[in-house]
Each structure stands twice: as structure tokens, then as C-alpha cells.
Design a protein around this motif. Structure first.
Motif, PDB file in Angstrom:
ATOM      1  N   ALA A  27       3.993  -5.436 -15.588  1.00  0.00           N
ATOM      2  CA  ALA A  27       3.045  -5.580 -14.434  1.00  0.00           C
ATOM      3  C   ALA A  27       3.674  -6.418 -13.581  1.00  0.00           C
ATOM      4  CB  ALA A  27       1.633  -6.023 -14.727  1.00  0.00           C
ATOM      5  N   GLU A  28       3.517  -6.303 -12.305  1.00  0.00           N
ATOM      6  CA  GLU A  28       4.180  -7.094 -11.293  1.00  0.00           C
ATOM      7  C   GLU A  28       3.157  -8.342 -10.958  1.00  0.00           C
ATOM      8  OE1 GLU A  28       6.450  -4.374  -8.595  1.00  0.00           O
ATOM      9  OE2 GLU A  28       4.873  -3.558  -9.857  1.00  0.00           O
ATOM     10  N   GLU A  29       3.534  -9.615 -10.768  1.00  0.00           N
ATOM     11  CA  GLU A  29       2.825 -10.532 -10.540  1.00  0.00           C
ATOM     12  C   GLU A  29       1.928 -10.269  -9.195  1.00  0.00           C
ATOM     13  OE1 GLU A  29       1.336 -14.570 -11.486  1.00  0.00           O
ATOM     14  OE2 GLU A  29       2.089 -12.917 -12.568  1.00  0.00           O
ATOM     15  N   GLU A  30       2.507  -9.918  -8.143  1.00  0.00           N
ATOM     16  CA  GLU A  30       1.894  -9.536  -6.894  1.00  0.00           C
ATOM     17  C   GLU A  30       0.191  -8.773  -7.028  1.00  0.00           C
ATOM     18  OE1 GLU A  30       3.828  -6.830  -4.262  1.00  0.00           O
ATOM     19  OE2 GLU A  30       3.262  -5.064  -5.292  1.00  0.00           O
ATOM     20  N   ASP A 341       2.475   4.323 -15.514  1.00  0.00           N
ATOM     21  CA  ASP A 341       1.342   3.694 -15.884  1.00  0.00           C
ATOM     22  C   ASP A 341       1.186   2.600 -16.816  1.00  0.00           C
ATOM     23  OD1 ASP A 341       1.942   5.787 -17.566  1.00  0.00           O
ATOM     24  OD2 ASP A 341      -0.452   6.571 -17.548  1.00  0.00           O
ATOM     25  N   LEU A 342       1.920   1.379 -16.703  1.00  0.00           N
ATOM     26  CA  LEU A 342       1.896   0.507 -17.700  1.00  0.00           C
ATOM     27  C   LEU A 342       1.160  -0.693 -17.339  1.00  0.00           C
ATOM     28  CD1 LEU A 342       5.668   0.704 -18.033  1.00  0.00           C
ATOM     29  CD2 LEU A 342       4.147   1.637 -19.691  1.00  0.00           C
ATOM     30  N   GLY A 343       0.542  -0.770 -16.259  1.00  0.00           N
ATOM     31  CA  GLY A 343      -0.428  -2.107 -15.834  1.00  0.00           C
ATOM     32  C   GLY A 343      -1.970  -1.902 -16.615  1.00  0.00           C
ATOM     33  N   ARG A 344      -2.762  -2.588 -15.595  1.00  0.00           N
ATOM     34  CA  ARG A 344      -4.125  -2.617 -16.065  1.00  0.00           C
ATOM     35  C   ARG A 344      -4.983  -1.378 -15.879  1.00  0.00           C
ATOM     36  NH1 ARG A 344      -6.321  -7.859 -13.195  1.00  0.00           N
ATOM     37  NH2 ARG A 344      -5.093  -7.198 -11.163  1.00  0.00           N
ATOM     38  N   GLY A 345      -5.634  -1.340 -16.666  1.00  0.00           N
ATOM     39  CA  GLY A 345      -6.823  -0.250 -16.641  1.00  0.00           C
ATOM     40  C   GLY A 345      -8.263  -0.671 -17.243  1.00  0.00           C
ATOM     41  N   GLU A 390       0.498   1.364 -11.687  1.00  0.00           N
ATOM     42  CA  GLU A 390       1.771   1.784 -11.940  1.00  0.00           C
ATOM     43  C   GLU A 390       2.715   0.538 -11.844  1.00  0.00           C
ATOM     44  OE1 GLU A 390      -0.167   5.269  -9.434  1.00  0.00           O
ATOM     45  OE2 GLU A 390      -0.221   2.920  -9.347  1.00  0.00           O
ATOM     46  N   TYR A 391       3.813   0.607 -12.567  1.00  0.00           N
ATOM     47  CA  TYR A 391       4.715  -0.305 -12.420  1.00  0.00           C
ATOM     48  C   TYR A 391       5.891  -0.014 -11.578  1.00  0.00           C
ATOM     49  CZ  TYR A 391       8.389  -3.275 -14.924  1.00  0.00           C
ATOM     50  OH  TYR A 391       9.400  -4.397 -15.185  1.00  0.00           O
ATOM     51  N   GLY A 510       1.330  -5.055   4.438  1.00  0.00           N
ATOM     52  CA  GLY A 510       1.314  -6.554   4.102  1.00  0.00           C
ATOM     53  C   GLY A 510       0.677  -6.783   2.636  1.00  0.00           C
ATOM     54  N   ARG A 511      -0.160  -6.174   2.077  1.00  0.00           N
ATOM     55  CA  ARG A 511      -0.670  -6.352   0.861  1.00  0.00           C
ATOM     56  C   ARG A 511      -0.243  -5.507  -0.221  1.00  0.00           C
ATOM     57  NH1 ARG A 511      -7.078  -6.708   2.884  1.00  0.00           N
ATOM     58  NH2 ARG A 511      -6.630  -8.239   4.664  1.00  0.00           N
ATOM     59  N   PRO A 512      -0.344  -6.241  -1.544  1.00  0.00           N
ATOM     60  CA  PRO A 512       0.191  -5.345  -2.594  1.00  0.00           C
ATOM     61  C   PRO A 512      -0.681  -4.248  -2.898  1.00  0.00           C
ATOM     62  CG  PRO A 512      -0.121  -7.788  -3.084  1.00  0.00           C
ATOM     63  CD  PRO A 512      -0.728  -7.586  -1.709  1.00  0.00           C
ATOM     64  N   MET A 513      -0.180  -3.339  -3.569  1.00  0.00           N
ATOM     65  CA  MET A 513      -1.094  -2.113  -3.989  1.00  0.00           C
ATOM     66  C   MET A 513      -2.272  -2.588  -4.788  1.00  0.00           C
ATOM     67  SD  MET A 513       0.089   1.349  -5.897  1.00  0.00           S
ATOM     68  CE  MET A 513       1.877   1.167  -5.385  1.00  0.00           C
ATOM     69  N   VAL A 514      -3.280  -1.737  -4.175  1.00  0.00           N
ATOM     70  CA  VAL A 514      -4.633  -2.061  -5.349  1.00  0.00           C
ATOM     71  C   VAL A 514      -4.535  -2.071  -6.750  1.00  0.00           C
ATOM     72  CG1 VAL A 514      -6.979  -1.297  -5.843  1.00  0.00           C
ATOM     73  CG2 VAL A 514      -6.316  -1.446  -3.243  1.00  0.00           C
ATOM     74  N   ASP A 515      -5.051  -3.160  -7.415  1.00  0.00           N
ATOM     75  CA  ASP A 515      -4.777  -2.997  -8.748  1.00  0.00           C
ATOM     76  C   ASP A 515      -6.154  -3.118  -9.737  1.00  0.00           C
ATOM     77  OD1 ASP A 515      -2.313  -3.456 -10.764  1.00  0.00           O
ATOM     78  OD2 ASP A 515      -3.933  -4.695 -11.754  1.00  0.00           O
TER      79      ASP A 515
END
Length: 555
Positions: A27-30, A341-345, A390-391, A510-515
Motif C-alpha cells: 500500500a502507498e502512504e497517500e 488488489d493488495l491494499g485495505r479491504g 489497488e497498489y 489533486g487527491r489520492p484515490m479513495v481507500d
């Protein structure tokens, strides 16, 4: 081995966890901090670590920092040279090297209990290479090409994979850098450097490469696996553009010329590499590998029969690559990625609890895929929040905005929703077994990293996803891998006769993708989206705002 990968020094800080060669989380810090790209790539921010992403990765696996066998930090300060000796104008670059050398101590503070002695410095471009060569399916043996702005002292690496080893063949030393040249143009054209390079690629389609002869004097392959790329006089090609000014044809033609010379140089590099290895598979990584137009030309005109691109090709991907490289070196067999799909769920129950806490009106239809397909068929815009995030920078059916591709006005409509420039295209998703009849290009394309020519009979049927040059950057959907998305596509085709949906990232400019669910609710509440499909639940705009007005005492 339990290995945490960390990318921190330049931009897109990220963390990844590899256990016994298998990628468990990335996951990315953003996505946690809600700062686009995590931070700006300046020396003064080099100390910032992906703390939240790292903590989440460990939590995902039920590990503590002291349980780690190694931490891979994707930059090796021992390989670096002073910026001025490399011909770079970066008087504060020494701060980066200081912060990199102190990374083990910083990581110990960020992750209490971590033994700083387990931190290993991994060369930046080797981490990029490993993220692609080891993560790609069926890629042994294979060649790997890395191109970005810069690493310790180079901007490029040509290498190859044999079993669980990576062997370097050639590296282009700084100041020559295709990535930095493209970054300079991005800034010259009024966009944000180290962030908006994809806008230059999109703008290039509106121009003609009439400055190509001049650019070839400054950017060209040298025939030995390297290239010359520095000191381009952008002011002589076109006037600089202020961020709030409209672009001109000169700006578009300059972008087209830069894109053309980039592609020419890349083709020479891949031909040289193939001449050394004679492999059939090429894997790509580094920020330049996010240039899907160039990737397609490599696939079409290059000598490799197969090209695979790391979905997190930018610096975020070095967190995964560093961990995979240490895993392979420690005797673990790296497993290929099965998806991004390696991030939060969240479970359905957890999402329901979020919605109840937020006190928003929602329902649980019998089939959320069919509900969304009907809404999109009725020309509604849908926010789609499903599964793990998504990563990498592409929305691949987990954090997406969906729309009807058959209405040309939906391009402008979506760009207005997101607050983007109108010259930027949106992308289609399509079932993998239907893609070839509509799109001509490298298939399958699960990570949206190639462009495809749209077949003439389809251009009028799906105008919202057809770029000005007749292409589209597609995502192919495998029902075995993405059954929910595939079911939605199938139902949409049953309703409309179109096996294609508009898919763009679930965020605003200007904003990161919704997580997480809060991000989804905030985006839904602040933009003109008709329906939020979050897990199995549906929130409709009319009911959402009717409830909000009632709570506020408005009748």
C-alpha cells in the motif's frame, strides 16, 4: 522469511510485506495520509517514512516489528555520489543521503520493537527490476528494463532474470535521464512535476511531433544500451505555460515531439537488450513504464513477444521489489502477483457498521452488480468501492467511478466531476473474451498499462472512452479473477448491448484515490455522483441528501 519493503526517499512512499516469497500486502502512504503522492519529492521530505502503510501491512499479517527477518529500504546511500559530481542542479541533495543513511534509526522509531540491524539497503533500480521480474507471471527467464528519473547514480537499468537471480547488464549514469527530461517538460507546460507527467502524455495526442528533429539533438540512444538525455532547451521549442493558462497548439506539439523521441529511444534500448538476452519476455518498471503509449509501441514494434508492466511501476513499487529481492536472496521462491488488489479491504459486516455509524440511508439489494449495471445503463455515475484497494496509480475495478460509454458527453461530465482538464481521456473496462473484437493492442491488459486502437465500428458506439487519436487505455477483466466486476459488465451488456464500461479512478483532482469507507462517503457527498456501491450496499444520492437536509432541520 518475513520481509517488509519500504520506499521513502524520493516520492510515493509505500510499504509491502512479503512472507516466504508471497506478497501479502502492499500500500502507498497517500491512501492513509490523504496527501497526494505521500509527499513532494524534495530533499527536505526525504526523512518521511510510510509509517501508516507499514503498520497496516504488519497488522494485516498479524506481525509485530520484532517478528521481521529483514526490512528492505529501496535506496543504497553507499552507491550514491554528490549531486554536483553527477551534473545535477540539486544543492540540497546531500540531505537525502544523510536521511537515507539514518533510515534504520528512523524505522526503529516509527516501528517500535524493530531491530535496526535487520534493515538492508537495496539499490533503487534493482528494487524496481525485482518488482517486475519477480512479480510477473511466467517470467523466468526474462529481460527487465527500468527507466525513471533517478536512483543513486543512474536513471536506467537493463538486466535479466535467471531463476531467482537478477543480473545487471547496463546502467545509464546521470545526468542523462529520460525521466528527468519528461519531468522538466511537465513543469515547463505548467503541470506539477513528478506528479502530472501523464497529462503530458494525454496532451501529446492533440499535437504533431514537428519539433522532433530538434529534440533528437538532445535526446537519442547511444547504441551501447544507453542514451543521451539532458539539457533540452524547452524555452526554444515553446513558451512556458502558467498552471492557470490554457494550453496552445505549440504546447501540444512539444508534448507530441517529446513523446515521440521517448518512444524512439525506448525502442532502441529494448532492441539492444534483446540482442544480449534473446528472451521472449520483457518486464518493465520505473516511472517511465507508466507511459502506456510508449509501452504499446514497445509491444508492437519491439523484438519481445511478450511485454509485462508492473502495475505499481513508479517508486511505490520499489517497496515490493526490495522485499522480493531479499526474499529471493534468502532462499525463498518469489511468487508472481495475482493482482494489484493488495491494499485495505473490509468485510460486509464492517462496511455495514461504518454506514450505520455515519447515519446514511442505504439498502442491500439482492445483487449489487445488477443494481449498478442498471444505474449505469440509465446514464447515472456510480462510485464503486469493492474488495481490497489497488497498489499503484490505476483504478482496476476496486476503487472506481463508472459511467455509460455510449454517451459522448460523459467524458466532459466525468472530468467535471473530478475537476480535471478536459483534454484528458477516461478509460474502458471490458470482459477479456470480448476485448479483441473491439480493441487492437496488447492483450490481455489487466492493469491498464497499454493503449489500444478502437475498431472503427465501435468508435461511435462507445465515444466516451475514445481518445482524440482513436485509442483507449483499456482494462481487460477476467471473470475468474474479478467475478463481481465481470457479472456487472455482463448485465450491462444485456441491458445496453455494450460490453464496455467507463472506468476512472474514484477520486477528485489533486487527491489520492479513495481507500477507506470514510473516503468513499466524503467523495460521494462532495461530488455529483448518483450512486455509491460500497460492498453489497447501495447509497443513492437523492436519499442521501434528503436525509442530510432532514437532519439539518430543512423540510
Amino acid at each position: 522469511m518475513r520481509i517488509l519493503g519500504i520506499n521513502a526517499l524520493f516520492h510515493d512512499p509505500a510499504a509491502a510485506l512479503v512472507i516466504d516469497g508471497r506478497t501479502v500486502a502492499a500500500a502507498e502512504e497517500e491512501r492513509f495520509s490523504r496527501r497526494k503522492h505521500g509527499k513532494r519529492p524534495v530533499p527536505f521530505s526525504a526523512w518521511e517514512l510510510p509509517e501508516k502503510a507499514a503498520v497496516w501491512c504488519l497488522k494485516r499479517a498479524g506481525l509485530r516489528p520484532q517478528d521481521l527477518d529483514a526490512v528492505a529500504y529501496s535506496f543504497d546511500p553507499a552507491l550514491a555520489r554528490p549531486a554536483e559530481s553527477m551534473g545535477l542542479d540539486d544543492p540540497w541533495d546531500h540531505l537525502r543521503l544523510t536521511y537515507a543513511r539514518e533510515a534504520p534509526g528512523f524505522l526503529k522509531t516509527a516501528l517500535p520493537g524493530l531491530d535496526p540491524g535487520v534493515v538492508r539497503f537495496v539499490p533503487h533500480h534493482m528494487a524496481h527490476a525485482a518488482s517486475s521480474a519477480f512479480a510477473a507471471p511466467d517470467a523466468e527467464p526474462s529481460s527487465v528494463l527500468v527507466l525513471d528519473g533517478r536512483g543513486e547514480r543512474a536513471s536506467h537499468l537493463a538486466a535479466y532474470r535467471i531463476r531467482d537471480r537478477l543480473e545487471a547488464l547496463h546502467a545509464q549514469e546521470l545526468p542523462h535521464s529520460l525521466g528527468l527530461v519528461y519531468e522538466e517538460l511537465t513543469e515547463h507546460l505548467g503541470f506539477l512535476r513528478s506528479s502530472d507527467e501523464f497529462k503530458v502524455m494525454a496532451l501529446a495526442s492533440h499535437g504533431t511531433p514537428r519539433m522532433l528533429p530538434e529534440l533528437r539533438r538532445h535526446v537519442y540512444p547511444t547504441g551501447d544500451g544507453g542514451f543521451h538525455a539532458t539539457a533540452v532547451p524547452w524555452h526554444e521549442l515553446c513558451a512556458p505555460r502558467a498552471p492557470d493558462e490554457p494550453w496552445t497548439q505549440d504546447h501540444a506539439d512539444t508534448a507530441a515531439s517529446a513523446q515521440a523521441v521517448l518512444e524512439e529511444t525506448l525502442l532502441d534500448l529494448v532492441r539492444w537488450l534483446h540482442g544480449k538476452t534473446h528472451h521472449s519476455t520483457l518486464t518493465l518498471a520505473g516511472g517511465v513504464a507508466l507511459n502506456c503509449v510508449a509501452n504499446t509501441r514497445i509491444a508492437r514494434e519491439g523484438p519481445f513477444s511478450r511485454v509485462w508492466v508492473q502495475p505499481a511501476a513508479g517508486d511505490a513499487g520499489t517497496a515490493l521489489g526490495g522485499a522480493l529481492l531479499l526474499a529471493a536472496g534468502g532462499g525463498d521462491e518469489p511468487e508472481p502477483m495475482t493482482g494489484a488488489d493488495l491494499g485495505r479491504g473490509w468485510t460486509d459486516a464492517e462496511l455495514g457498521a461504518w454506514l450505520k455509524t455515519a447515519a446514511v440511508p442505504f439498502d442491500r439489494p439482492p445483487d449489487i452488480a445488477a443494481t449498478v449495471a442498471r444505474a449505469v445503463a440509465d446514464n447515472q455515475i456510480v462510485a464503486w468501492f469493492q474488495g481490497r484497494s489497488e497498489y499503484g496509480p490505476r483504478a482496476l475495478g476496486h476503487r472506481s467511478l463508472l459511467a455509460h460509454p455510449g454517451h459522448a458527453g460523459n467524458l466532459e461530465r466525468l472530468n467535471d466531476v473530478k475537476g480535471r482538464e478536459q483534454f484528458r481521456p477516461v478509460a474502458p473496462m471490458v470482459l477479456a473474451d470480448r476485448a479483441a473484437e473491439i480493441f487492437d493492442g496488447p492483450l490481455p491488459s489487466p492493469y491498464m498499462l497499454f493503449v489500444h486502437d478502437v475498431a472503427e465500428p465501435w468508435r461511435e458506439r462507445i465515444p466516451a472512452v475514445v481518445h482524440v487519436d482513436g485509442t483507449a487505455r483499456i482494462q481487460t477483466v477476467d471473470p475468474a479473477r474479478e467475478p463481481l466486476v465481470a457479472r456487472m459488465l455482463g448485465e450491462f451488456e444485456r441491458l445496453t448491448g455494450l460490453p464496455v464500461l467507463v472506468n476512472t479512478s474514484l477520486n477528485t483532482a489533486g487527491r489520492p484515490m479513495v481507500d477507506d469507507p470514510r473516503d468513499a462517503l466524503e467523495c460521494f457527498g462532495s461530488s455529483p455522483v448518483d450512486l455509491l456501491a460500497i460492498g453489497p450496499y447501495a447509497i443513492r444520492r437523492e436519499a442521501f441528501f434528503r436525509s442530510a437536509m432532514a437532519e439539518g432541520g430543512v423540510r
